[in-house]
Design a protein around this motif. Structure first.
Motif, PDB file in Angstrom:
ATOM      1  N   VAL A 107       3.903   1.797  -6.532  1.00 30.27           N
ATOM      2  CA  VAL A 107       3.179   1.334  -5.356  1.00 30.27           C
ATOM      3  C   VAL A 107       3.631  -0.087  -5.032  1.00 30.27           C
ATOM      4  CG1 VAL A 107       1.188   0.501  -6.704  1.00 30.27           C
ATOM      5  CG2 VAL A 107       0.909   1.059  -4.277  1.00 30.27           C
ATOM      6  N   ARG A 108       3.731  -0.360  -3.751  1.00 27.22           N
ATOM      7  CA  ARG A 108       3.999  -1.726  -3.311  1.00 27.22           C
ATOM      8  C   ARG A 108       2.655  -2.428  -3.210  1.00 27.22           C
ATOM      9  NH1 ARG A 108       7.627  -4.289   0.503  1.00 27.22           N
ATOM     10  NH2 ARG A 108       7.124  -6.509   0.385  1.00 27.22           N
ATOM     11  N   ALA A 109       2.452  -3.406  -4.079  1.00 27.11           N
ATOM     12  CA  ALA A 109       1.198  -4.152  -4.111  1.00 27.11           C
ATOM     13  C   ALA A 109       1.443  -5.538  -3.530  1.00 27.11           C
ATOM     14  CB  ALA A 109       0.693  -4.256  -5.548  1.00 27.11           C
TER      15      ALA A 109
ATOM     16  N   GLY B 172       2.302  -9.010  -3.583  1.00 23.33           N
ATOM     17  CA  GLY B 172       3.001  -9.803  -4.577  1.00 23.33           C
ATOM     18  C   GLY B 172       3.967  -9.032  -5.452  1.00 23.33           C
ATOM     19  N   GLY B 173       4.188  -7.757  -5.196  1.00 25.03           N
ATOM     20  CA  GLY B 173       5.172  -7.046  -6.001  1.00 25.03           C
ATOM     21  C   GLY B 173       4.971  -5.546  -6.045  1.00 25.03           C
ATOM     22  N   TYR B 174       5.544  -4.946  -7.073  1.00 24.92           N
ATOM     23  CA  TYR B 174       5.481  -3.496  -7.250  1.00 24.92           C
ATOM     24  C   TYR B 174       4.799  -3.195  -8.577  1.00 24.92           C
ATOM     25  CZ  TYR B 174       9.136  -3.680  -3.704  1.00 24.92           C
ATOM     26  OH  TYR B 174       9.849  -3.937  -2.569  1.00 24.92           O
ATOM     27  N   ARG B 175       4.155  -2.024  -8.636  1.00 22.65           N
ATOM     28  CA  ARG B 175       3.501  -1.602  -9.855  1.00 22.65           C
ATOM     29  C   ARG B 175       3.822  -0.150 -10.108  1.00 22.65           C
ATOM     30  NH1 ARG B 175      -2.011  -3.570  -8.790  1.00 22.65           N
ATOM     31  NH2 ARG B 175      -2.380  -1.436  -8.194  1.00 22.65           N
ATOM     32  N   ALA B 176       4.067   0.189 -11.350  1.00 25.70           N
ATOM     33  CA  ALA B 176       4.319   1.586 -11.717  1.00 25.70           C
ATOM     34  C   ALA B 176       3.079   2.153 -12.385  1.00 25.70           C
ATOM     35  CB  ALA B 176       5.513   1.672 -12.661  1.00 25.70           C
TER      36      ALA B 176
ATOM     37  N   GLY C 278      -3.721   3.593  -7.378  1.00 21.02           N
ATOM     38  CA  GLY C 278      -4.146   4.256  -8.603  1.00 21.02           C
ATOM     39  C   GLY C 278      -5.585   4.026  -9.016  1.00 21.02           C
ATOM     40  N   ALA C 279      -6.366   3.285  -8.232  1.00 20.01           N
ATOM     41  CA  ALA C 279      -7.774   3.058  -8.587  1.00 20.01           C
ATOM     42  C   ALA C 279      -8.575   4.330  -8.350  1.00 20.01           C
ATOM     43  CB  ALA C 279      -8.345   1.908  -7.761  1.00 20.01           C
ATOM     44  N   LEU C 280      -9.540   4.575  -9.228  1.00 19.35           N
ATOM     45  CA  LEU C 280     -10.380   5.767  -9.116  1.00 19.35           C
ATOM     46  C   LEU C 280     -11.272   5.683  -7.881  1.00 19.35           C
ATOM     47  CD1 LEU C 280     -11.457   8.411 -10.415  1.00 19.35           C
ATOM     48  CD2 LEU C 280     -13.161   6.972 -11.583  1.00 19.35           C
ATOM     49  N   GLU C 281     -11.286   6.762  -7.096  1.00 16.78           N
ATOM     50  CA  GLU C 281     -12.190   6.861  -5.940  1.00 16.78           C
ATOM     51  C   GLU C 281     -13.248   7.930  -6.151  1.00 16.78           C
ATOM     52  OE1 GLU C 281      -9.429   7.435  -2.583  1.00 16.78           O
ATOM     53  OE2 GLU C 281     -10.227   5.524  -1.859  1.00 16.78           O
ATOM     54  N   LEU C 282     -12.874   9.028  -6.832  1.00 20.27           N
ATOM     55  CA  LEU C 282     -13.792  10.155  -7.007  1.00 20.27           C
ATOM     56  C   LEU C 282     -13.441  10.907  -8.286  1.00 20.27           C
ATOM     57  CD1 LEU C 282     -16.023  11.947  -5.631  1.00 20.27           C
ATOM     58  CD2 LEU C 282     -14.135  13.284  -4.677  1.00 20.27           C
ATOM     59  N   GLY C 283     -14.469  11.214  -9.098  1.00 22.94           N
ATOM     60  CA  GLY C 283     -14.265  11.936 -10.348  1.00 22.94           C
ATOM     61  C   GLY C 283     -14.061  13.419 -10.122  1.00 22.94           C
TER      62      GLY C 283
ATOM     63  N   GLY D 217       0.816  -1.224   0.000  1.00 24.83           N
ATOM     64  CA  GLY D 217       0.000   0.000   0.000  1.00 24.83           C
ATOM     65  C   GLY D 217       0.841   1.262   0.000  1.00 24.83           C
ATOM     66  N   GLY D 218       2.123   1.151   0.285  1.00 26.98           N
ATOM     67  CA  GLY D 218       2.992   2.320   0.234  1.00 26.98           C
ATOM     68  C   GLY D 218       3.220   2.737  -1.213  1.00 26.98           C
ATOM     69  N   ALA D 219       3.249   4.030  -1.450  1.00 21.48           N
ATOM     70  CA  ALA D 219       3.413   4.523  -2.818  1.00 21.48           C
ATOM     71  C   ALA D 219       4.225   5.802  -2.797  1.00 21.48           C
ATOM     72  CB  ALA D 219       2.053   4.783  -3.466  1.00 21.48           C
ATOM     73  N   VAL D 220       4.975   6.023  -3.874  1.00 18.46           N
ATOM     74  CA  VAL D 220       5.840   7.193  -3.926  1.00 18.46           C
ATOM     75  C   VAL D 220       6.081   7.607  -5.378  1.00 18.46           C
ATOM     76  CG1 VAL D 220       7.961   5.800  -3.924  1.00 18.46           C
ATOM     77  CG2 VAL D 220       8.006   8.114  -3.016  1.00 18.46           C
TER      78      VAL D 220
END
Ligand code: FES
Length: 145
Positions: free
Chosen positions: A79-81, A83-87, A119-124, A63-66
């Motif tokens: 972001v640290r997801a 099972g791994g990292y995602r850009a 990075g998931a949308l929460e609010l438009g 859940g950490g992201a930078v």
């Protein structure tokens, strides 16, 4: 028991919305990079980034992201997801303004779109989450771009 909302107050007005408005006044389109991330990111000859993710404290927990830098002019976060990292691209999918990190995710200073740390949308008004950026992990270094 219901509570009345005073004149001029909007039920949709959240603390985050107020923070976004305040940040929007100061927005200059640059995302600050924590010093720890800065010293662990290197730009490769082809423009991609080599990020030593295992040395960045913000990425030590799921859940950490930078923000890590730019790839071909696009600000990018990791972001640290599970099972791994995602850009991901840190350009708001609404109109391309760079988003900013806040205590729970990413916020667009232009019109207030909100995204989770992943990075998931929460609010438009954005209608999609932050776009993924290609990345691959090898020996504690995430190559991004
Ligand atoms: S550019 Fe981000 S919400 Fe409009």
């Amino acid at each position: 028991m219901s509570r009345d909302v005073g004149a001029g107050a909007s039920p949709a007005m959240t603390r985050r919305t107020l923070l976004v408005a305040a940040c929007g006044v100061l927005a200059v389109g640059v995302v600050a990079m924590p010093a720890a991330a800065d010293s662990n990111v290197r730009t490769l000859a082809d423009g991609r980034l080599a990020v030593r993710v295992n040395r960045i404290p913000e990425l030590s927990r799921v859940g950490g992201a930078v923000y890590v830098g730019t790839v071909k002019g696009t600000p990018v976060g990791v972001v640290r997801a599970t099972g791994g990292y995602r850009a991901m691209s840190l350009r708001c999918p609404h109109q391309g303004v760079p988003v900013r990190r806040d205590e729970s995710g990413w916020v667009c200073p232009a019109h207030g779109s909100e995204f989770t740390a992943a990075g998931a949308l929460e609010l438009g008004p954005a209608t999609t989450g932050l776009a993924r950026v290609a990345s691959s992990l090898k020996g504690g270094t995430l190559t991004v771009g």
